[in-house]
Enzyme design. Structure first.
Site, short mmCIF file in Angstrom:
data_model
loop_
_atom_site.label_atom_id
_atom_site.label_comp_id
_atom_site.label_asym_id
_atom_site.label_seq_id
_atom_site.Cartn_x
_atom_site.Cartn_y
_atom_site.Cartn_z
N ASN A 7 0.87 -1.19 -0.20
CA ASN A 7 0.03 -0.03 0.03
C ASN A 7 1.00 1.35 -0.23
OD1 ASN A 7 -1.40 2.22 0.98
ND2 ASN A 7 -3.22 0.83 1.77
N HIS A 10 0.92 6.33 1.92
CA HIS A 10 1.84 7.00 2.59
C HIS A 10 2.83 7.79 2.10
CE1 HIS A 10 -1.21 6.68 5.72
NE2 HIS A 10 -0.85 5.43 5.98
N HIS A 43 -5.78 3.72 -1.79
CA HIS A 43 -6.96 4.27 -1.10
C HIS A 43 -7.28 5.50 -1.65
CE1 HIS A 43 -9.83 4.46 2.70
NE2 HIS A 43 -10.29 4.72 1.61
N ARG A 45 -9.46 8.02 -1.00
CA ARG A 45 -10.30 8.67 0.04
C ARG A 45 -11.30 9.60 -0.49
NH1 ARG A 45 -9.13 7.27 5.69
NH2 ARG A 45 -10.65 8.95 6.07
N ARG A 49 -7.17 12.88 1.34
CA ARG A 49 -6.12 13.26 1.88
C ARG A 49 -4.68 13.03 1.74
NH1 ARG A 49 -7.04 10.03 7.33
NH2 ARG A 49 -8.96 11.18 7.54
N HIS A 50 -4.54 11.69 0.89
CA HIS A 50 -3.23 11.33 0.46
C HIS A 50 -3.27 10.98 -1.14
CE1 HIS A 50 -5.22 7.71 1.52
NE2 HIS A 50 -4.69 7.63 2.59
N GLU A 70 -8.68 0.54 -2.95
CA GLU A 70 -9.38 0.42 -1.64
C GLU A 70 -10.28 1.77 -1.81
OE1 GLU A 70 -6.65 0.26 1.69
OE2 GLU A 70 -8.29 1.17 2.89
N THR A 100 -6.74 6.54 10.37
CA THR A 100 -6.57 5.64 9.25
C THR A 100 -7.87 4.68 9.36
OG1 THR A 100 -5.48 3.69 8.52
CG2 THR A 100 -5.38 4.10 10.96
N THR A 101 -8.27 3.85 8.64
CA THR A 101 -9.44 3.08 8.55
C THR A 101 -9.42 2.43 10.00
OG1 THR A 101 -8.93 2.46 6.28
CG2 THR A 101 -10.68 1.34 7.31
N GLU A 151 -10.83 -9.14 3.36
CA GLU A 151 -9.69 -8.79 3.94
C GLU A 151 -10.09 -8.66 5.33
OE1 GLU A 151 -6.81 -6.06 2.14
OE2 GLU A 151 -6.55 -5.15 4.08
N HIS A 190 -3.55 -4.16 8.00
CA HIS A 190 -3.65 -3.14 8.78
C HIS A 190 -2.76 -3.50 10.08
CE1 HIS A 190 -4.99 0.39 10.36
NE2 HIS A 190 -5.77 0.56 9.45
N GLY A 212 1.31 -1.35 4.48
CA GLY A 212 1.37 0.05 3.80
C GLY A 212 2.67 0.71 4.88
N1 PXP Z 1 -5.88 -2.89 4.59
C1 PXP Z 1 -6.70 -1.83 4.68
C2 PXP Z 1 -8.40 -1.88 4.46
C3 PXP Z 1 -6.32 -0.52 5.13
O1 PXP Z 1 -7.23 0.55 5.11
C4 PXP Z 1 -4.87 -0.26 5.46
C5 PXP Z 1 -4.33 1.18 5.79
O2 PXP Z 1 -4.55 1.85 4.53
C6 PXP Z 1 -4.05 -1.48 5.23
C7 PXP Z 1 -4.59 -2.62 4.82
C8 PXP Z 1 -2.74 -1.19 5.35
O3 PXP Z 1 -2.42 -0.90 6.70
P1 PXP Z 1 -0.95 -0.58 7.16
O4 PXP Z 1 -0.81 1.06 6.57
O5 PXP Z 1 -1.12 -0.04 8.86
O6 PXP Z 1 -0.05 -1.26 6.81
#
Ligand code: PXP
Length: 242
Positions: A7, A10, A43, A45, A49-50, A70, A100-101, A151, A190, A212
């Site tokens: 991901n 960031h 993602h 959004r 924001r990013h 996403e 974050t989510t 997921e 996540h 990510g």
């Molecule tokens: N899966 C989902 C649904 C997410 O929202 C995120 C964060 O954007 C991730 C995975 C990846 O999470 P992390 O950035 O903490 O690795």
């Protein structure tokens, strides 16, 4: 073998801190591919924001591995996904105030909206994954709606310690087994990082991890290609390539 989705949100967060053109998440995606990523996740959004619309357009034209878009169950972004046709659409809940989510989708409470988004995405030929807490009732509802994958939300596992973390891992194991039994692919993500990823990767039903923040953080010091390659090596030890 476990597939690694990287991901790159960031990288865009850093760019948006100055609202400039660098660092470019599209270049980060190319370097992640060189490091061994099996997929690129981003993602879009609703608050932008990013990741920006321009990023998504370019990523869909340049990424050669799978793309995992996403998004929230909202007409505007679902429309963009249907037009650009990524490999996967990953439906998540979205709140403007969140950092974050925060939690999985509540498919039971929001069935109509989730079903409508799934129908539109599948009609466009896109595979659909739902981001869920490891809750058997949510997994069953995802199967009823015809989702291709679940997921599993690993955030609570990542934050927990000791026995509590073992209990979270067990919840993930049970939900993963139920997801497979219902005929769906098991993804997870996540809060996963270089130290906590192993037990999640070792869950027998696990097919794909989406990571990510920890990879982008490591990339600041060692570069994106090397940061991805390090994670790839960990996953290959836990679940060797076929
Ligand atoms: N899966 C989902 C649904 C997410 O929202 C995120 C964060 O954007 C991730 C995975 C990846 O999470 P992390 O950035 O903490 O690795």
């Amino acid at each position: 073998m476990i597939e690694l989705g990287v991901n790159i949100d960031h990288v865009a967060t850093l760019r948006q801190a100055r609202r400039t053109y660098e660092p470019d998440p599209v270049i980060a995606a190319a370097m992640a591919e060189q490091g061994g990523a099996d997929g690129i996740t981003f993602h879009l959004r609703e608050d932008r924001r990013h990741i920006q619309d321009r990023d998504v357009e370019l990523l869909l034209r340049t990424v050669s591995v799978k793309t995992n878009f996403e998004l929230a169950c909202a007409d505007e972004v679902v429309g963009i996904a249907c037009r650009l046709r990524p490999t996967w659409a990953l439906l998540v809940p979205e709140k403007r105030e969140e950092v974050t989510t925060e939690g999985g989708l509540n498919v039971l409470a929001d069935r109509g909206r989730v079903a409508a988004s799934i129908a539109q995405l599948r009609e466009a030929g896109i595979l659909v994954s739902l981001f869920l807490d490891p809750d058997p009732a949510q997994v069953a509802a995802a199967a009823e709606l015809g989702s291709d994958a679940v997921e599993l939300h690993t955030g609570p596992y990542a934050l927990a310690r000791g026995e509590e973390q073992q209990a979270e891992l067990e919840r993930l194991r049970v939900a993963a087994a139920e997801t497979t039994a219902a005929g769906m692919r098991v993804h997870a993500g996540h809060g996963l990082n270089y130290t906590n990823v192993r037990p999640v990767a070792a869950i027998p039903a696990m097919v794909e991890l989406n990571i990510g923040h920890s990879i982008v953080s490591r990339a600041v010091f060692v570069g994106m290609r090397e940061a991805v390659a390090e994670m790839r090596r960990i996953l290959d030890v836990v679940a060797p390539r076929g």
